[in-house]
Design a protein around this motif. Sequence first.
Motif, mmCIF file in Angstrom:
data_model
loop_
_atom_site.group_PDB
_atom_site.id
_atom_site.type_symbol
_atom_site.label_atom_id
_atom_site.label_comp_id
_atom_site.label_asym_id
_atom_site.label_seq_id
_atom_site.Cartn_x
_atom_site.Cartn_y
_atom_site.Cartn_z
ATOM 1 N N ILE A 1 -6.986 13.761 -1.643
ATOM 2 C CA ILE A 1 -7.689 13.558 -0.252
ATOM 3 C C ILE A 1 -8.880 14.305 -0.425
ATOM 4 C CG2 ILE A 1 -7.504 13.915 2.018
ATOM 5 C CD1 ILE A 1 -4.559 14.017 1.635
ATOM 6 N N VAL B 1 4.108 11.819 -7.968
ATOM 7 C CA VAL B 1 3.877 12.746 -6.964
ATOM 8 C C VAL B 1 3.677 14.372 -7.662
ATOM 9 C CG1 VAL B 1 4.760 14.220 -5.347
ATOM 10 C CG2 VAL B 1 5.000 12.050 -5.104
ATOM 11 N N ASN C 1 -6.655 12.959 -14.170
ATOM 12 C CA ASN C 1 -5.997 11.664 -14.579
ATOM 13 C C ASN C 1 -6.388 10.326 -14.134
ATOM 14 O OD1 ASN C 1 -3.801 13.191 -16.289
ATOM 15 N ND2 ASN C 1 -2.715 13.742 -14.287
ATOM 16 N N ASN C 2 -7.254 10.514 -13.080
ATOM 17 C CA ASN C 2 -7.784 9.252 -12.354
ATOM 18 C C ASN C 2 -8.990 9.143 -12.101
ATOM 19 O OD1 ASN C 2 -4.954 8.268 -10.920
ATOM 20 N ND2 ASN C 2 -4.826 10.753 -10.902
ATOM 21 N N SER D 1 -5.505 17.430 -3.420
ATOM 22 C CA SER D 1 -6.817 17.304 -4.174
ATOM 23 C C SER D 1 -7.279 15.833 -4.148
ATOM 24 C CB SER D 1 -6.620 17.811 -5.616
ATOM 25 O OG SER D 1 -5.455 17.230 -6.416
ATOM 26 N N ILE E 1 -0.740 14.717 -2.333
ATOM 27 C CA ILE E 1 -1.705 15.309 -3.059
ATOM 28 C C ILE E 1 -3.007 15.853 -2.536
ATOM 29 C CG2 ILE E 1 -2.718 15.236 -5.419
ATOM 30 C CD1 ILE E 1 -0.651 13.144 -6.175
ATOM 31 N N THR F 1 -6.320 13.805 7.871
ATOM 32 C CA THR F 1 -5.299 13.918 7.021
ATOM 33 C C THR F 1 -5.236 15.433 6.541
ATOM 34 O OG1 THR F 1 -6.610 12.701 5.561
ATOM 35 C CG2 THR F 1 -4.805 11.654 6.355
ATOM 36 N N LEU F 2 -6.337 15.699 6.142
ATOM 37 C CA LEU F 2 -6.204 17.240 5.614
ATOM 38 C C LEU F 2 -6.070 18.252 6.399
ATOM 39 C CD1 LEU F 2 -9.560 17.417 3.367
ATOM 40 C CD2 LEU F 2 -7.361 17.615 2.728
ATOM 41 N N ASP G 1 -3.608 7.213 0.061
ATOM 42 C CA ASP G 1 -2.564 7.413 -1.257
ATOM 43 C C ASP G 1 -2.279 8.731 -1.269
ATOM 44 O OD1 ASP G 1 -1.287 6.402 -3.682
ATOM 45 O OD2 ASP G 1 -2.870 7.706 -4.461
ATOM 46 N N ASP H 1 0.832 -1.072 0.045
ATOM 47 C CA ASP H 1 -0.041 0.097 -0.039
ATOM 48 C C ASP H 1 1.018 1.307 0.082
ATOM 49 O OD1 ASP H 1 -2.087 1.413 0.036
ATOM 50 O OD2 ASP H 1 -2.456 1.454 2.100
ATOM 51 N N GLU I 1 3.243 14.864 -11.133
ATOM 52 C CA GLU I 1 2.266 15.057 -12.336
ATOM 53 C C GLU I 1 0.775 14.188 -11.975
ATOM 54 O OE1 GLU I 1 4.195 13.867 -16.170
ATOM 55 O OE2 GLU I 1 5.746 14.260 -15.360
ATOM 56 N N GLU I 2 0.856 13.850 -10.773
ATOM 57 C CA GLU I 2 -0.342 13.270 -10.441
ATOM 58 C C GLU I 2 -0.989 12.247 -11.461
ATOM 59 O OE1 GLU I 2 -2.802 16.453 -8.970
ATOM 60 O OE2 GLU I 2 -1.164 17.355 -8.052
ATOM 61 N N LEU I 3 -0.254 11.473 -11.846
ATOM 62 C CA LEU I 3 -0.665 10.463 -13.038
ATOM 63 C C LEU I 3 -0.786 8.988 -12.173
ATOM 64 C CD1 LEU I 3 2.106 11.186 -15.610
ATOM 65 C CD2 LEU I 3 -0.579 11.606 -15.896
ATOM 66 N N PRO I 4 -1.827 8.148 -12.745
ATOM 67 C CA PRO I 4 -2.056 6.907 -12.305
ATOM 68 C C PRO I 4 -0.598 6.010 -12.597
ATOM 69 C CG PRO I 4 -3.392 7.364 -14.025
ATOM 70 C CD PRO I 4 -2.731 8.653 -13.971
ATOM 71 N N ARG J 1 -2.139 -3.180 -3.672
ATOM 72 C CA ARG J 1 -2.518 -2.264 -2.320
ATOM 73 C C ARG J 1 -2.743 -3.044 -1.129
ATOM 74 N NH1 ARG J 1 -2.274 2.995 -2.797
ATOM 75 N NH2 ARG J 1 -1.556 3.908 -4.590
ATOM 76 N N THR K 1 -5.636 18.374 -11.736
ATOM 77 C CA THR K 1 -4.994 17.601 -12.725
ATOM 78 C C THR K 1 -5.503 16.152 -12.075
ATOM 79 O OG1 THR K 1 -3.182 19.052 -12.009
ATOM 80 C CG2 THR K 1 -3.030 17.720 -14.066
ATOM 81 N N TRP K 2 -5.189 16.073 -10.934
ATOM 82 C CA TRP K 2 -5.194 14.459 -10.389
ATOM 83 C C TRP K 2 -6.739 13.851 -10.713
ATOM 84 C CZ3 TRP K 2 -8.789 11.904 -7.346
ATOM 85 C CH2 TRP K 2 -8.313 10.495 -7.280
ATOM 86 N N TRP L 1 -10.462 5.627 -11.854
ATOM 87 C CA TRP L 1 -10.143 4.915 -10.600
ATOM 88 C C TRP L 1 -11.054 5.528 -9.377
ATOM 89 C CZ3 TRP L 1 -5.816 6.145 -6.605
ATOM 90 C CH2 TRP L 1 -5.610 5.242 -5.638
#
Lengths: 300, 226, 224
Positions: free
Chosen positions: B179, A280, B6-7, B177, B175, C79-80, B169, A44, A282-285, A71, B2-3, B10
């Motif tokens: 959360i 971290v 891209n996701n 945004s 990140i 967390t925030l 994560d 995870d 570019e926040e890409l999957p 995870r 952006t996050w 998910w």
Amino acid sequence: MTPSRTALRVVVATAAALVLASCGSDPLSGDGDDGDAIVIGSQDYYSNEIVAEIYAQALEADGHEVDRQFRIGQREAYVPEIESGDIDLFPEYSGPLLQFWEPDTEARLTDDVYAALEEATPEGVRVLDQAEATDQDSYVVTREFAEKWDLTTIADLAEVTDDLTLGANSEAESRPNGPQGLESAYGISVDFAPIEDGGGPLTVKALKDGDIQLAIIYTADPSIRKNDLVSLEDPEGLFLASHLVPVASENIDDDAAAVIDEVTAAMTAESLLELNQRSVDEELPAKTIAADWLASVDLD
Amino acid sequence: MTWLENNSDWVVELTIQHLFLALAAIVASVVLAVAVGRVAYVRPRVRQPILAAASVVYAIPALPLLIVIPLVLGVPLRSPTTLVVALTLYGTALLVGTVVDAFSTVDAGVRDSAVAMGYGRQALFWRVELPLSVPVLLSGIRVVTVSTVGLVTIGALVGISSLGTLLTDGFQRGITSEILIGVLMTMALALALDGALVALGRLLTRWQPRRRRRARTPLGSTEVIV
Amino acid sequence: MTTFLDALTWIADPANWGGAQGISARLLQHLAVTLVAVLAASALAIPLGILIGHTRRGRGVVVALAGAVRAIPTLGLLTLLALLLGVGVEAPLLALVALAVPSVLAGAYAGIESAEPAAVDAARAMGMSELQIVRNVELPLGAGVLVGGLRAATLQVVATATLAAYTSDTGLGRYLFIGLKARDYPQMLAGAILVAVLALLLDRLLATAQDRASRLAHSTEGTP
């Protein structure tokens, strides 16, 4: 409406909800008994998931069928599943894994750790080649603090006259490389502040805020570079060398192992840092990052 | 954001998983709480022990419960069963008191006339008591629903995927945004299910406004509505 | 079962009770965090609840807001807040306040509303000011329900206050995290048992208070 019809509706609605719920448990319960598919697990931890995804895509490109079980919490949760053969392939780190199987190990250097790990690996499980890439715990301070006290190694901390507080996960407090190790190996005494994010953003913030002066952060963590932190050298070997190493079950045949070895050979220290950075910044999957990297090293 | 771009796939996947985990626990809690609450209502002698047991369960912190359940049931730690069982325990504990209250709101006169009309015990429960206790029951179910949807997130701490995964994560990757999306989607899901329950309640208690209407007209106020 | 026995042995061992990380210290910290969170939530929610219950205005808005707050996952909020405020006990404390507010608020307005309209009207006819009505009629009549709200909030906060250990060296949650990370399950279970016992003690205490408060309501009935 008569009460009986109302009651009927209650029953029907409840039954419908139950059916819905029982359907729901289906896609969730992955036991990994998916025929001959190679079951790949990951920690995870975002960086570990990217590596697992790279294994998965490389194997798929070679015509293998793959079942992703990503995870899965921490080592205590997934190692039993590797040992029982429920998981076939898992990206691991040589030092911490060796310590998990052999807590009292004396091995510290790259090759010693790998050799000891091969020894310690239980029946039915083996480790494939280790990568050049490392992701290991290190003692970290801010650049400002390092310059003020002229620090390059952990031993230099002896010159610091201010009080030192170490921030790290709780388990560090009792582990041989925590405050006890600093005391016995370097003669440095520190206070301890538990921060349960494994050297994550909260730890970094605590460093910058001055709540702590010393933290344990992974060397491949992009936040070291981003926040201009300094990893102190560890001449006494408090931390074990920790290279990326795939753990495989007997289900991984020579053909599949060869595919993973190729990936491992391409996995340089710089590669791993770059993969983490893309996640971290570019926040890409993980899927995208893995596919791009495999293409960049011609393994897709 | 952006996050999110891209996701988004998910997020949808995790929302569906979250929904199913929550629904399974909510439905199980309601069924179990109605059964246990019914026993507590019918037998006053066991009522206090049952309600006391409910507050014991509710006082157990979630994280150890997630570790203990697999030890007891012999299921893997990261199995969805672990989480659903834990949330069902909390949900039942939270709801059982309300169930007792709900049955207590059923008018004794109504119950007596149903018995006089020849309703047996079974029929009395299914056709009179349960439907008439729906309004109070529903208020309790709404609380359980909202709290269960929120609690599903803690599964992420032991590797059970849900919108809670975005919280852990996002925290690891720093990140914000991610959360935030996790928090907002969890809230949206809770409020959507709550809305659905309100609608379901209207459907199941169509008798209620009629009763009020009649009660307001002076002539109808003495009428007994079954 | 052996884990459970080991946990009890761990609690029974006097060596685990003393010192800065001993059970006594952790219990006190846990209690302090809980009290501060519930008191802060009360300072916010009770006046607001009284206002809504008395005026019978704005109930829809506040109930909807409280519902939304209830729906916030505490882990996410924590967390925030932690990313915003850094390490220390502040972030978990704020998250716990948010957890407690809806229950306290619901108890406060439901309590005030539960005062019989006839009693309130009679008090008004006698020339009592609105403030006097709240203090002398509605509050005594609704005290039982109000304390019930406090009780529900306290139970939730005590069990969740273990999260304070996520970002600070505070409370019984430390045993949970140390136990989890070091796979020392007896220690973790011991922490859970201590939390549950503390929660039950507080719950009994507040149940007694609730009974007293309800009796207060009955004894005042008819006095205005």
